[in-house]
Motif scaffolding. Structure first.
Motif, PDB file in Angstrom:
ATOM      1  N   TYR A   1       0.828  -1.215   0.000  1.00 52.98           N
ATOM      2  CA  TYR A   1       0.000   0.000   0.000  1.00 52.98           C
ATOM      3  C   TYR A   1       0.864   1.268   0.000  1.00 52.98           C
ATOM      4  O   TYR A   1       0.436   2.329   0.427  1.00 52.98           O
ATOM      5  CB  TYR A   1      -0.919   0.014   1.229  1.00 52.98           C
ATOM      6  CG  TYR A   1      -1.971  -1.067   1.208  1.00 52.98           C
ATOM      7  CD1 TYR A   1      -3.199  -0.846   0.589  1.00 52.98           C
ATOM      8  CD2 TYR A   1      -1.726  -2.301   1.796  1.00 52.98           C
ATOM      9  CE1 TYR A   1      -4.172  -1.838   0.569  1.00 52.98           C
ATOM     10  CE2 TYR A   1      -2.692  -3.297   1.786  1.00 52.98           C
ATOM     11  CZ  TYR A   1      -3.912  -3.058   1.173  1.00 52.98           C
ATOM     12  OH  TYR A   1      -4.871  -4.044   1.162  1.00 52.98           O
ATOM     13  N   SER A   2       2.125   1.131  -0.435  1.00 54.22           N
ATOM     14  CA  SER A   2       3.060   2.257  -0.356  1.00 54.22           C
ATOM     15  C   SER A   2       2.547   3.495  -1.100  1.00 54.22           C
ATOM     16  O   SER A   2       2.655   4.617  -0.601  1.00 54.22           O
ATOM     17  CB  SER A   2       4.422   1.856  -0.890  1.00 54.22           C
ATOM     18  OG  SER A   2       4.305   1.436  -2.247  1.00 54.22           O
ATOM     19  N   GLY A   3       2.002   3.347  -2.277  1.00 59.30           N
ATOM     20  CA  GLY A   3       1.508   4.484  -3.060  1.00 59.30           C
ATOM     21  C   GLY A   3       0.371   5.205  -2.361  1.00 59.30           C
ATOM     22  O   GLY A   3       0.344   6.434  -2.287  1.00 59.30           O
TER      23      GLY A   3
ATOM     24  N   LEU B   1      -1.559   9.774   0.799  1.00 55.91           N
ATOM     25  CA  LEU B   1      -2.354  10.286   1.922  1.00 55.91           C
ATOM     26  C   LEU B   1      -1.500  11.126   2.863  1.00 55.91           C
ATOM     27  O   LEU B   1      -1.924  12.172   3.358  1.00 55.91           O
ATOM     28  CB  LEU B   1      -2.989   9.130   2.692  1.00 55.91           C
ATOM     29  CG  LEU B   1      -4.205   8.463   2.049  1.00 55.91           C
ATOM     30  CD1 LEU B   1      -4.621   7.223   2.824  1.00 55.91           C
ATOM     31  CD2 LEU B   1      -5.363   9.457   1.958  1.00 55.91           C
ATOM     32  N   LYS B   2      -0.289  10.654   3.111  1.00 52.27           N
ATOM     33  CA  LYS B   2       0.618  11.373   4.014  1.00 52.27           C
ATOM     34  C   LYS B   2       0.901  12.777   3.503  1.00 52.27           C
ATOM     35  O   LYS B   2       0.828  13.773   4.256  1.00 52.27           O
ATOM     36  CB  LYS B   2       1.908  10.580   4.149  1.00 52.27           C
ATOM     37  CG  LYS B   2       3.029  11.332   4.852  1.00 52.27           C
ATOM     38  CD  LYS B   2       4.326  10.585   4.687  1.00 52.27           C
ATOM     39  CE  LYS B   2       5.515  11.452   5.116  1.00 52.27           C
ATOM     40  NZ  LYS B   2       6.798  10.786   4.891  1.00 52.27           N
ATOM     41  N   LEU B   3       1.246  12.898   2.234  1.00 55.92           N
ATOM     42  CA  LEU B   3       1.554  14.204   1.664  1.00 55.92           C
ATOM     43  C   LEU B   3       0.321  15.093   1.598  1.00 55.92           C
ATOM     44  O   LEU B   3       0.401  16.317   1.844  1.00 55.92           O
ATOM     45  CB  LEU B   3       2.156  14.034   0.275  1.00 55.92           C
ATOM     46  CG  LEU B   3       3.504  13.301   0.226  1.00 55.92           C
ATOM     47  CD1 LEU B   3       3.958  13.112  -1.216  1.00 55.92           C
ATOM     48  CD2 LEU B   3       4.564  14.054   1.016  1.00 55.92           C
ATOM     49  N   ALA B   4      -0.834  14.499   1.271  1.00 57.84           N
ATOM     50  CA  ALA B   4      -2.068  15.294   1.218  1.00 57.84           C
ATOM     51  C   ALA B   4      -2.431  15.845   2.595  1.00 57.84           C
ATOM     52  O   ALA B   4      -2.827  17.008   2.733  1.00 57.84           O
ATOM     53  CB  ALA B   4      -3.208  14.437   0.673  1.00 57.84           C
ATOM     54  N   ILE B   5      -2.269  15.002   3.619  1.00 53.48           N
ATOM     55  CA  ILE B   5      -2.565  15.446   4.995  1.00 53.48           C
ATOM     56  C   ILE B   5      -1.570  16.516   5.426  1.00 53.48           C
ATOM     57  O   ILE B   5      -1.928  17.499   6.090  1.00 53.48           O
ATOM     58  CB  ILE B   5      -2.543  14.245   5.963  1.00 53.48           C
ATOM     59  CG1 ILE B   5      -3.711  13.308   5.641  1.00 53.48           C
ATOM     60  CG2 ILE B   5      -2.624  14.723   7.407  1.00 53.48           C
ATOM     61  CD1 ILE B   5      -3.662  12.001   6.402  1.00 53.48           C
ATOM     62  N   ALA B   6      -0.294  16.347   5.062  1.00 53.73           N
ATOM     63  CA  ALA B   6       0.720  17.342   5.412  1.00 53.73           C
ATOM     64  C   ALA B   6       0.388  18.697   4.805  1.00 53.73           C
ATOM     65  O   ALA B   6       0.547  19.742   5.456  1.00 53.73           O
ATOM     66  CB  ALA B   6       2.093  16.871   4.952  1.00 53.73           C
TER      67      ALA B   6
END
Length: 504
Positions: free
Chosen positions: A125-127, A132-137
């Motif tokens: 699920y790396s992609g 999600l991580k970058l969008a949340i950041a």
């Protein structure tokens, strides 16, 4: 009340008078011709209300931008997710995998919200996780707190500083408007001057060697005991300051607008205008007429004094210029502001005051009634952003019409109600301080907005992963939250530096 001058307006039989004004002496019979909303005072109040309704609140750049900022942040977050999930993770597969595996250590020791518990599953699920991580950041780091705090924090500190300095500022938007001023209009009496006439000259004009200035003042003060006219008050005050013992006066007779007479030590003493004295059979010496012309040109009100059938002297009275008036005007001019004198007094008196404070002839506007003062301000507003400084009921329409109304603590209730800045220390130099404080506050607002924008311009691309393909660095949501908090703290701290403001 309506002229704003310390010298009453003369009224004779058949002239109009205004309700709410004071009859200084004598008995009058009046006929009411206007009532209620048709009176002059009601008209002044309606002008004040109308001018206040026309004023629009200051528009803050930060507030306008922040209103749309949230939508922009959400859009940026969604675009970040779409880019990395559908494109970025496929173009930079190795970098994406390595960035995602850094999260394994924390996720492998606890159950994740998705139920993922092993590095192997995480890699599958790396992609999705990286996107999600970058969008949340992006969502977290671009929180508009700094932008929202940029204006109110600076205004809060600025108004607090104003209160400490004796400047009552009615609203933060006033500080912003003061920053844009290009012209300052002063009322004369009670603002540039003290509003309390004082005796400036006491000149005996007689061949009698026994009558000196002190004796002349004693005679005049004894006669003026019988009236409450401002000129009488000035003469009585001068006698009290010199601690003079006044002779006994009887049989007071007041002719409104002309003069007063009384019997002093068996002699008839008269004080009043030239015309009235001549009507009483008093011959005015040529030297007295020449001296009176010189005094009038210097902005003084001249009163003739006669005893029995002889003219014996001149008493001159003038409203005194405030000690800080000239310094204040010079400071304002050095700040690049046009300074204008607006007065209901006669042109000669206004010219004298204007010359003393360093104004040019074109900046001295005299003989302007109360209602027309607002019209004059409106004409100036076609070319300037105008501040009006006044203290009387007659100044209220002009105070309300101006972009900024400023009054002194000693002003009337309606002036203080209408003005947006009240100088509680009753010093004209505080006008300069209020403008300097406004400029310092506005500079802080601009600095705060600049740093808020600069912060978002730099942090949003960083949170969106612009360095990830180059250096492998990506900003975590936790790091984004830290940066967001730091931006808010930096804006508040910068605003607090305004407390170091020192007026000059």
């Amino acid at each position: 009340m309506l002229t704003g001058e310390s010298i009453p307006t003369e009224r004779l039989m058949g002239d109009s008078v205004t309700g709410g004004t004071i009859n200084q002496s004598g008995t009058i019979i009046i006929r009411a011709t206007h009532t209620g909303k048709d009176t002059n005072l009601a008209h002044i109040i309606s002008l004040v209300e109308a001018a206040q309704m026309r004023k629009a609140p200051a528009q803050k750049l930060a507030d306008m931008v922040a209103g749309y900022f949230s939508y922009g942040v959400i859009a940026a977050s969604i675009l970040t997710f779409i880019f990395w999930y559908f494109f970025g993770t496929h173009v930079w597969q190795d970098i994406t995998h390595n960035a995602t595996m850094k999260m394994v250590d924390t996720l492998s020791h606890q159950q994740s919200p998705l139920g993922i518990s092993s590095p192997k599953i995480v890699s599958q699920y790396s992609g999705l996780i990286l996107s999600l991580k970058l969008a949340i950041a992006v969502m977290v780091v671009a929180c508009p707190c700094a932008l929202g705090l940029a204006t109110p924090t600076a205004i809060l500190v600025g108004t607090a500083m104003g209160a400490e300095m004796g400047l009552l500022i009615k609203g933060g938007d006033v500080l912003e408007k003061v920053h844009h001023l290009s012209a300052v209009v002063f009322d004369k009496t009670g603002t540039l001057t003290t509003g309390q006439p004082k005796v400036t000259d006491c000149l005996p004009i007689t061949s009698a060697e026994t009558l000196g200035p002190t004796a002349l003042l004693k005679l005049a003060a004894a006669v003026e005991v019988g009236t409450s006219h401002p000129l009488a008050t000035a003469i009585q005050t001068a006698a009290k300051e010199k601690e003079l013992t006044l002779p006994c006066a009887t049989e007071f007779k007041t002719i409104p607008g002309l003069g007063i007479s009384a019997i002093v030590d068996g002699s008839l003493v008269l004080l009043g205008k030239w015309e009235w004295l001549q009507e009483r059979g008093i011959t005015i010496p040529k030297v007295a007429e020449e001296q009176a012309v010189l005094l009038a040109k210097s902005g003084k009100t001249v009163v003739g004094v006669a005893m029995d059938d002889s003219f014996i002297g001149i008493i001159a009275v003038r409203d005194i210029l405030r000690k800080d008036a000239q310094h204040t005007v010079a400071k304002l001019q050095n700040m690049g502001l046009r300074v204008v004198l607006l007065s209901g007094d006669r042109q000669e008196a206004a010219n004298v005051i204007g010359k003393k404070i360093g104004l040019d002839v074109e900046d001295i506007i005299a003989g302007v009634p109360a209602i027309e003062k607002a019209i004059t301000i409106k004409k100036l507003q076609q070319s300037y952003t105008v501040a009006m400084i006044g203290d009387g009921i007659n100044d209220a329409p002009a105070l309300s019409q101006a972009d900024i109304g400023i009054t002194l603590k000693s002003g009337t209730d309606i002036a203080m109600e209408t003005a947006e800045i009240i100088l509680m220390s009753d010093r004209l130099t505080d006008v300069v301080s209020s403008i300097q404080l406004s400029r310092a506050t506005f500079n802080k607002i601009r600095q705060n907005i600049f740093w808020a924008f600069a912060y978002n311009i730099l942090s949003i691309p960083l949170a969106a992963g612009i360095l990830l393909p180059i250096t492998g660095f990506s900003l975590s949501p936790t790091g984004a939250a830290g940066l967001m908090a730091f931006s808010s703290v930096s804006v508040v701290t910068n605003s607090l530096f305004l407390r170091r403001f020192n007026k000059t």
